[in-house]
Design an enzyme around this catalytic site. Structure first.
Site, PDB file in Angstrom:
ATOM      1  CD1 TRP A 152      -2.635   1.647   0.422  1.00 46.56           C
ATOM      2  CD2 TRP A 152      -2.086   1.863   2.577  1.00 46.56           C
ATOM      3  NE1 TRP A 152      -3.370   2.691   0.934  1.00 46.56           N
ATOM      4  CE2 TRP A 152      -3.061   2.844   2.259  1.00 46.56           C
ATOM      5  CE3 TRP A 152      -1.595   1.802   3.880  1.00 46.56           C
ATOM      6  CZ2 TRP A 152      -3.536   3.748   3.188  1.00 46.56           C
ATOM      7  CZ3 TRP A 152      -2.070   2.697   4.814  1.00 46.56           C
ATOM      8  CH2 TRP A 152      -3.029   3.665   4.468  1.00 46.56           C
ATOM      9  CG  ASP A 233      -2.042  -2.793   7.434  1.00 48.36           C
ATOM     10  OD1 ASP A 233      -3.131  -2.701   8.028  1.00 48.36           O
ATOM     11  OD2 ASP A 233      -1.709  -2.025   6.506  1.00 48.36           O
ATOM     12  CE  LYS A 269     -10.795  -0.320   2.031  1.00 44.95           C
ATOM     13  NZ  LYS A 269      -9.940   0.514   2.880  1.00 44.95           N
TER      14      LYS A 269
END
Length: 424
Positions: A152, A233, A269
């Protein structure tokens, strides 16, 4: 008289020659690539336009989706007539406890020993930033973090700004459009003993390529052998496979093998709480006494950074995680979101491989997992899709599967087929 008049006019001359602004030497920063995609999409008035750059879930009609569990949680919060007082520095205690339970599992040994230091954060980005700052200050063995290539985009500046040196380990094999396990293992073997390693717990962003459970076990053994420090993560728990337990496998396995870990969680999310900025950062510690000392240092990091976290989103998440009926409904909804994306993957694969017989191998589309897919399209093909087919994605070929639905997937597949054949 002429001398006097000249003297009187001098201040006006000086005022007209004002000094440069204090900020005149500040250069313009590069535009955010995702923002640029969204702006181009909005400016395009073609009815066929598709935005596959945004990292947020969209329903079958291409609209933002507010979960029913979230709506019901907000109704309960409103009915409770809660105040708007500040939260403590480390956030809403009920939420952080439930977030740790969701991630580590109800039977987690460090959790049951009260040995997990956890703080609420400003979503996953905030959790990573707190973690980076903590490791830069207190991790004794290294100030270097190894991140997967690719990762990311925000990981890199985020950890650099935290005071860590960022290096890379191989992760994605462009030839197979899959995991480069051997390259990953070789790079981690060559990393200095005690270095920090960032691991995407599930739904790797941007590739959608995850290790299998057996591969995670190999990685765990290697991390232990090299005495590396794992920083997970986990931004997509439940959203990747549809199962919160399955998606937490890597985190729970590492802990069960005796690793001390750092963990970033996001509820953007899996609960659709994007703008509420709900997250958590946690560290497993040796015992309750050590946890208290770590907690005290987390507070010292958070206090000058943003003082204390937002209230409303934490109440929403905690209400869902605390209420058995809402929790069950939420699990069903998050599975529904995951299943829709999995169905889009299968449909796209069938269109490209069987119906259109698009040149190339496309099985990676359905083997990848989570919101994103690395399609294997090159920069020129991505540009052609934007300019000629009104389809917008990042120039590395990454697409958000959530942007596809029953109304646009055939047009997308036909456009990809034409781009690959060079006749778009």
């Amino acid at each position: 008289m002429l001398v006097i008049n000249a003297a009187r006019r001098a201040p006006a001359v000086l005022r007209s020659a004002a000094p440069l602004s204090t900020w005149s030497a500040v250069p313009a920063g590069p535009p955010d690539p995702i923002l640029g995609i969204t702006e181009a999409f909005k400016a395009d008035k073609d009815p066929r336009r598709i935005n596959l750059g945004v990292g947020a879930y969209r329903d079958e009609n291409g609209k933002p989706y507010v979960l029913n569990a979230v709506k019901k949680a907000e109704e309960k919060i409103t009915a409770a007539k809660l105040d708007k007082e500040y939260l403590p520095i480390t956030g809403l205690a009920g939420f952080t406890n439930n977030a740790a339970k969701l991630a580590y599992g109800a039977n987690s040994l460090p959790r049951n020993q009260n040995a997990i230091a956890v703080t609420q954060s400003i979503s996953g980005t905030g959790a990573l930033r707190i973690g980076g700052a903590f490791l830069a200050r207190h991790y004794p063995h290294s100030k270097t973090i190894y991140v997967p290539s690719p990762t990311w985009g925000n990981h890199i500046p985020l950890f650099k700004d935290s005071g860590l040196e960022v290096k890379f380990y191989r992760y994605f094999d462009k030839k197979t459009v899959g995991l480069d396990l051997e390259g990953l293992k070789e790079d981690l073997k060559n990393a200095p003993e005690g270095a920090i390693v960032l691991l995407h717990a599930c739904a790797h962003n941007p590739t959608g390529v995850d290790p299998t459970q057996s591969q995670w076990k190999e990685i765990s053994d290697l991390v232990a052998e090299k005495k590396l420090f794992p920083f997970f993560d986990m931004a997509y728990q439940g959203f990747a496979s549809g199962s919160t337990d399955y998606d937490a496998f890597a985190v729970r396995y590492f802990v069960s093998q005796g690793h001390q870990i750092a963990l970033s969680q996001s509820f953007a999310k899996n609960m659709g709480l994007y703008g509420e900025r709900v997250g958590a950062f946690s560290l497993t510690t040796a015992d309750e006494e050590e946890k208290k000392r770590v907690d005290s240092q987390l507070k010292i990091i958070v206090r000058p950074m943003y003082s204390n976290p937002p209230l409303h989103g934490a109440h929403i998440a905690n209400t869902i995680l605390s209420d058995p009926e809402l929790y069950k409904e939420w699990e069903g909804e998050v599975k529904g979101m995951a299943d829709r994306i999995i169905n889009m993957r299968e449909r796209l694969y069938q269109l490209l491989s069987n119906q259109l017989q698009t040149p190339g191998e496309w099985s990676h589309v359905k083997s990848q997992i989570g919101m994103f897919s690395f399609t294997g399209l090159n920069t020129e093909q991505c540009k052609a899709l934007a300019q000629k087919a009104h389809i917008y994605m990042t120039m590395d070929g990454r697409i958000s599967m959530a942007g596809l639905n029953g109304s646009n997937i055939e047009y997308f597949a036909q456009s990809v087929d034409a781009a690959v054949r060079g006749n778009l």
